[in-house]
Each structure stands twice: as C-alpha cells, then as structure tokens.
Design a protein around this motif. Structure first.
Motif, PDB file in Angstrom:
ATOM      1  N   VAL A 169     -18.275   6.182  14.029  1.00  0.00           N
ATOM      2  CA  VAL A 169     -16.838   6.616  14.308  1.00  0.00           C
ATOM      3  C   VAL A 169     -16.181   6.925  12.786  1.00  0.00           C
ATOM      4  CG1 VAL A 169     -14.461   5.980  15.227  1.00  0.00           C
ATOM      5  CG2 VAL A 169     -16.504   5.631  16.405  1.00  0.00           C
ATOM      6  N   LEU A 170     -16.238   6.134  11.810  1.00  0.00           N
ATOM      7  CA  LEU A 170     -16.076   6.184  10.541  1.00  0.00           C
ATOM      8  C   LEU A 170     -16.485   7.641   9.858  1.00  0.00           C
ATOM      9  CD1 LEU A 170     -16.170   2.211   9.219  1.00  0.00           C
ATOM     10  CD2 LEU A 170     -14.160   3.595  10.552  1.00  0.00           C
ATOM     11  N   ASP A 171     -17.667   7.734  10.100  1.00  0.00           N
ATOM     12  CA  ASP A 171     -18.258   8.925   9.437  1.00  0.00           C
ATOM     13  C   ASP A 171     -18.172  10.273   9.914  1.00  0.00           C
ATOM     14  OD1 ASP A 171     -20.156   9.372   7.356  1.00  0.00           O
ATOM     15  OD2 ASP A 171     -21.752   9.819   8.714  1.00  0.00           O
ATOM     16  N   ARG A 172     -17.322  10.272  11.160  1.00  0.00           N
ATOM     17  CA  ARG A 172     -16.848  11.661  11.668  1.00  0.00           C
ATOM     18  C   ARG A 172     -15.997  12.271  10.761  1.00  0.00           C
ATOM     19  NH1 ARG A 172     -15.166   9.159  17.501  1.00  0.00           N
ATOM     20  NH2 ARG A 172     -17.410   8.622  18.255  1.00  0.00           N
ATOM     21  N   ARG A 173     -16.421  13.622  10.679  1.00  0.00           N
ATOM     22  CA  ARG A 173     -15.499  14.358   9.837  1.00  0.00           C
ATOM     23  C   ARG A 173     -14.040  14.379   9.928  1.00  0.00           C
ATOM     24  NH1 ARG A 173     -17.304  20.413   9.725  1.00  0.00           N
ATOM     25  NH2 ARG A 173     -18.352  19.584  11.545  1.00  0.00           N
ATOM     26  N   GLU A 174     -13.549  14.513  11.123  1.00  0.00           N
ATOM     27  CA  GLU A 174     -12.204  14.354  11.334  1.00  0.00           C
ATOM     28  C   GLU A 174     -11.594  12.736  10.906  1.00  0.00           C
ATOM     29  OE1 GLU A 174     -13.752  13.068  15.409  1.00  0.00           O
ATOM     30  OE2 GLU A 174     -14.297  14.622  13.752  1.00  0.00           O
ATOM     31  N   ASN A 175     -12.383  11.884  10.771  1.00  0.00           N
ATOM     32  CA  ASN A 175     -11.771  10.535  10.404  1.00  0.00           C
ATOM     33  C   ASN A 175     -11.951  10.430   8.772  1.00  0.00           C
ATOM     34  OD1 ASN A 175     -11.201  10.099  12.886  1.00  0.00           O
ATOM     35  ND2 ASN A 175     -13.245   9.213  13.420  1.00  0.00           N
ATOM     36  N   LYS A 176     -13.165  10.730   8.127  1.00  0.00           N
ATOM     37  CA  LYS A 176     -13.436  10.107   7.043  1.00  0.00           C
ATOM     38  C   LYS A 176     -12.681  10.622   5.831  1.00  0.00           C
ATOM     39  CE  LYS A 176     -17.530  12.836   6.113  1.00  0.00           C
ATOM     40  NZ  LYS A 176     -19.283  12.539   5.832  1.00  0.00           N
ATOM     41  N   ARG A 177     -11.854  11.659   5.870  1.00  0.00           N
ATOM     42  CA  ARG A 177     -10.974  12.152   4.860  1.00  0.00           C
ATOM     43  C   ARG A 177      -9.745  11.111   4.711  1.00  0.00           C
ATOM     44  NH1 ARG A 177      -9.873  14.875   0.592  1.00  0.00           N
ATOM     45  NH2 ARG A 177      -7.779  14.975   0.307  1.00  0.00           N
ATOM     46  N   HIS A 178      -9.580  10.433   5.690  1.00  0.00           N
ATOM     47  CA  HIS A 178      -8.228   9.528   6.042  1.00  0.00           C
ATOM     48  C   HIS A 178      -8.610   8.076   5.449  1.00  0.00           C
ATOM     49  CE1 HIS A 178      -5.597  12.654   7.481  1.00  0.00           C
ATOM     50  NE2 HIS A 178      -7.055  13.133   8.378  1.00  0.00           N
ATOM     51  N   LEU A 179     -10.060   7.701   5.492  1.00  0.00           N
ATOM     52  CA  LEU A 179     -10.326   6.554   5.373  1.00  0.00           C
ATOM     53  C   LEU A 179     -11.138   5.985   4.272  1.00  0.00           C
ATOM     54  CD1 LEU A 179     -11.926   6.330   9.067  1.00  0.00           C
ATOM     55  CD2 LEU A 179      -9.716   5.828   8.515  1.00  0.00           C
ATOM     56  N   THR A 180     -11.135   4.872   3.644  1.00  0.00           N
ATOM     57  CA  THR A 180     -11.914   4.288   2.853  1.00  0.00           C
ATOM     58  C   THR A 180     -12.144   2.680   3.129  1.00  0.00           C
ATOM     59  OG1 THR A 180     -12.514   4.128   0.418  1.00  0.00           O
ATOM     60  CG2 THR A 180     -10.233   3.502   0.984  1.00  0.00           C
ATOM     61  N   THR A 181     -13.445   2.218   2.997  1.00  0.00           N
ATOM     62  CA  THR A 181     -13.757   0.917   3.479  1.00  0.00           C
ATOM     63  C   THR A 181     -14.112   0.179   2.438  1.00  0.00           C
ATOM     64  OG1 THR A 181     -14.872   1.899   5.474  1.00  0.00           O
ATOM     65  CG2 THR A 181     -15.423   0.023   4.989  1.00  0.00           C
ATOM     66  N   ARG A 182     -13.641  -1.105   2.439  1.00  0.00           N
ATOM     67  CA  ARG A 182     -14.103  -2.247   1.521  1.00  0.00           C
ATOM     68  C   ARG A 182     -14.301  -3.469   1.976  1.00  0.00           C
ATOM     69  NH1 ARG A 182     -13.709   2.134  -1.103  1.00  0.00           N
ATOM     70  NH2 ARG A 182     -12.891   2.202  -3.075  1.00  0.00           N
ATOM     71  N   ASN A 183     -15.565  -4.104   1.541  1.00  0.00           N
ATOM     72  CA  ASN A 183     -15.875  -5.543   1.921  1.00  0.00           C
ATOM     73  C   ASN A 183     -14.426  -6.543   1.419  1.00  0.00           C
ATOM     74  OD1 ASN A 183     -16.987  -8.263   1.693  1.00  0.00           O
ATOM     75  ND2 ASN A 183     -18.735  -7.032   2.399  1.00  0.00           N
ATOM     76  N   ILE A 184     -14.217  -7.361   2.397  1.00  0.00           N
ATOM     77  CA  ILE A 184     -13.218  -8.177   1.859  1.00  0.00           C
ATOM     78  C   ILE A 184     -13.526  -9.204   0.699  1.00  0.00           C
ATOM     79  CG2 ILE A 184     -13.747 -10.008   3.570  1.00  0.00           C
ATOM     80  CD1 ILE A 184     -10.547  -9.725   4.507  1.00  0.00           C
ATOM     81  N   LEU A 185     -14.586  -9.556   0.651  1.00  0.00           N
ATOM     82  CA  LEU A 185     -14.942 -10.211  -0.498  1.00  0.00           C
ATOM     83  C   LEU A 185     -14.439  -9.408  -1.862  1.00  0.00           C
ATOM     84  CD1 LEU A 185     -18.433 -11.665   0.438  1.00  0.00           C
ATOM     85  CD2 LEU A 185     -16.337 -12.783   0.127  1.00  0.00           C
ATOM     86  N   THR A 186     -14.985  -8.176  -1.959  1.00  0.00           N
ATOM     87  CA  THR A 186     -14.394  -7.242  -3.051  1.00  0.00           C
ATOM     88  C   THR A 186     -12.979  -7.208  -3.312  1.00  0.00           C
ATOM     89  OG1 THR A 186     -16.412  -5.991  -2.850  1.00  0.00           O
ATOM     90  CG2 THR A 186     -14.561  -4.837  -3.948  1.00  0.00           C
ATOM     91  N   LEU A 187     -12.025  -7.252  -1.975  1.00  0.00           N
ATOM     92  CA  LEU A 187     -10.767  -7.024  -2.104  1.00  0.00           C
ATOM     93  C   LEU A 187      -9.983  -8.427  -2.609  1.00  0.00           C
ATOM     94  CD1 LEU A 187     -10.234  -5.424   1.156  1.00  0.00           C
ATOM     95  CD2 LEU A 187     -10.226  -4.346  -0.987  1.00  0.00           C
ATOM     96  N   ARG A 188     -10.679  -9.366  -2.102  1.00  0.00           N
ATOM     97  CA  ARG A 188     -10.430 -10.914  -2.624  1.00  0.00           C
ATOM     98  C   ARG A 188     -10.437 -10.941  -4.192  1.00  0.00           C
ATOM     99  NH1 ARG A 188     -12.641 -13.769   2.682  1.00  0.00           N
ATOM    100  NH2 ARG A 188     -10.618 -13.673   3.999  1.00  0.00           N
ATOM    101  N   LYS A 189     -11.765 -10.529  -4.606  1.00  0.00           N
ATOM    102  CA  LYS A 189     -11.889 -10.732  -6.114  1.00  0.00           C
ATOM    103  C   LYS A 189     -11.070  -9.693  -6.932  1.00  0.00           C
ATOM    104  CE  LYS A 189     -16.746 -11.671  -5.500  1.00  0.00           C
ATOM    105  NZ  LYS A 189     -18.317 -11.090  -5.672  1.00  0.00           N
ATOM    106  N   MET A 190     -10.530  -8.674  -6.531  1.00  0.00           N
ATOM    107  CA  MET A 190      -9.700  -7.685  -6.980  1.00  0.00           C
ATOM    108  C   MET A 190      -8.307  -8.430  -6.927  1.00  0.00           C
ATOM    109  SD  MET A 190     -10.500  -4.033  -5.485  1.00  0.00           S
ATOM    110  CE  MET A 190      -9.267  -3.188  -6.299  1.00  0.00           C
ATOM    111  N   LEU A 191      -7.711  -8.972  -6.097  1.00  0.00           N
ATOM    112  CA  LEU A 191      -6.486  -9.759  -5.858  1.00  0.00           C
ATOM    113  C   LEU A 191      -6.636 -10.806  -7.081  1.00  0.00           C
ATOM    114  CD1 LEU A 191      -5.765 -10.081  -2.110  1.00  0.00           C
ATOM    115  CD2 LEU A 191      -4.446  -8.680  -3.781  1.00  0.00           C
ATOM    116  N   ALA A 192      -7.750 -11.444  -7.180  1.00  0.00           N
ATOM    117  CA  ALA A 192      -7.816 -12.532  -8.318  1.00  0.00           C
ATOM    118  C   ALA A 192      -7.930 -11.826  -9.723  1.00  0.00           C
ATOM    119  CB  ALA A 192      -9.166 -13.160  -7.949  1.00  0.00           C
ATOM    120  N   ALA A 193      -8.359 -10.767  -9.616  1.00  0.00           N
ATOM    121  CA  ALA A 193      -8.476 -10.087 -11.125  1.00  0.00           C
ATOM    122  C   ALA A 193      -6.994  -9.523 -11.672  1.00  0.00           C
ATOM    123  CB  ALA A 193      -9.578  -9.195 -11.143  1.00  0.00           C
ATOM    124  N   GLY A 194      -6.020  -9.430 -10.801  1.00  0.00           N
ATOM    125  CA  GLY A 194      -4.783  -8.827 -11.152  1.00  0.00           C
ATOM    126  C   GLY A 194      -4.214  -8.080 -10.451  1.00  0.00           C
TER     127      GLY A 194
END
Length: 194
Positions: A169-194
């Motif tokens: 579903v995420l990879d469908r042409r009508e969807n992927k232009r509107h989406l970006t996916t991140r692992n929640i561990l990455t997001l937590r590290k980003m928040l910790a970094a600043g």
C-alpha cells in the motif's frame, strides 16, 4: 501536525525535515554534508543531519508549509531529484512518537509513516489494515496498523517488511509521493539529539 496560516511568522523554532527516497540503493545519493550546506543556504540555522537517510534538524522561523516548499525547491535544484520532504515541528514529532500505540516486540520493526495529506493518511491506514486482514495477518501475526494524527503507525515482524501487504500500500504510486517512513528508534534518537 501544525497548520499555521501562510505568511505567519513565528520565533525561530526547531523543526524536523524528513526526505523520502534518498541513499537507498543507488537512488538519489546525497552526502549529508551537502544536504546540511543546502539547508543552510536557504536560511536554516543550527542544522544537523542524522544518519544518511535524509533526516535533518533545523531551526527556522518559517511556517512548516513554507519551509517545506523552500526546501523541496532547493533540494531539487541542488541535487537534481524530485524532492519529497516532510517538515514537522519538533513538538509534533515528539507527540507522534509518544502516541505510538503498540507494544514494542522483539524481532519487530516499529514504524511511523508520515503523511502530508489527511485524505491520504486515512486511505493508507484503511488499506494497510485491510491488506493485513485479507492475508490473515491480523489474526495470525503480530503485524498491526493504526492511524495517528498526520501519520500511520505500523508494527511488522523483521524480515517481513517488503513482503507485507501493508508495505505494498505504501509503495503505490498514488500514495508514496505523500509519505515517508521512519523507524521509531531513529525518531527517538533524533529527538534526543536536538
């Protein structure tokens, strides 16, 4: 996510910029030092990049929508690719991470799929859940999908991501232009970094 009136100016605010589709395989190779320099060239301050997959922390006074437009144009011009950028305030990112609704399980990935369009968010969330249910995933595995504010939450067993009906579903042409996916561990590290 934040919806500020166009032209509205605020004090400089910490924002998170998430690029879609760079440095994956041979596609759209961008050095993080170049990404940082490009972000600074359009007025971003205290710019930090995080990992090599297109994560940028920046301080900027412009509303989210305005900053997104400026960055997409700058990145497309500088790097020669059809830039897809999600911009969130740090507070919105923190709220999305804190609202993750699933237990973290061993041997699973916990993802947040950010969307720039509420219609797409709802459509994708529904289609992901339906795809999992149609293949028996919802009743036989620990894969799960839930809609959040401006995002979709997705837990999937490791090794199953690309084979999942939810991923398709995420990879469908009508969807992927509107989406970006991140692992929640990455997001937590980003928040910790600043």
């Amino acid at each position: 996510m934040s919806t500020e009136p166009s032209g509205y100016r605020t004090e400089p605010q910490r924002k998170v910029v998430l690029l879609r589709g760079i440095n994956v395989g041979k596609a759209a190779r961008i050095a993080m030092s170049d990404l940082k320099a490009c972000t600074e060239s359009v007025g971003g301050a205290d710019v930090k990049t995080f990992l090599a997959s297109g994560n940028v922390l920046v301080t900027d006074p412009r509303p989210v929508a305005d900053l997104r437009a400026v960055l997409e144009a700058a990145y497309a011009d500088r790097f020669g690719y059809d830039a897809v950028v999600q911009v969130l305030t740090r507070e919105d990112l923190e709220a999305a991470v804190q609202s993750y609704p699933f237990d973290t399980l061993e041997e699973h990935h916990d993802y947040v799929v950010f969307s720039d369009d509420p219609v797409v968010t709802s459509r994708v969330s529904h289609a992901m859940r339906t795809g999992i249910a149609d293949t028996g995933g919802a009743s036989t595995s620990t894969e799960a999908v839930a809609e959040g504010r401006g995002c979709v939450y997705w837990r999937v067993p490791r090794g199953s991501t690309l084979a999942s009906e939810a991923y398709k579903v995420l990879d469908r042409r009508e969807n992927k232009r509107h989406l970006t996916t991140r692992n929640i561990l990455t997001l937590r590290k980003m928040l910790a970094a600043g």
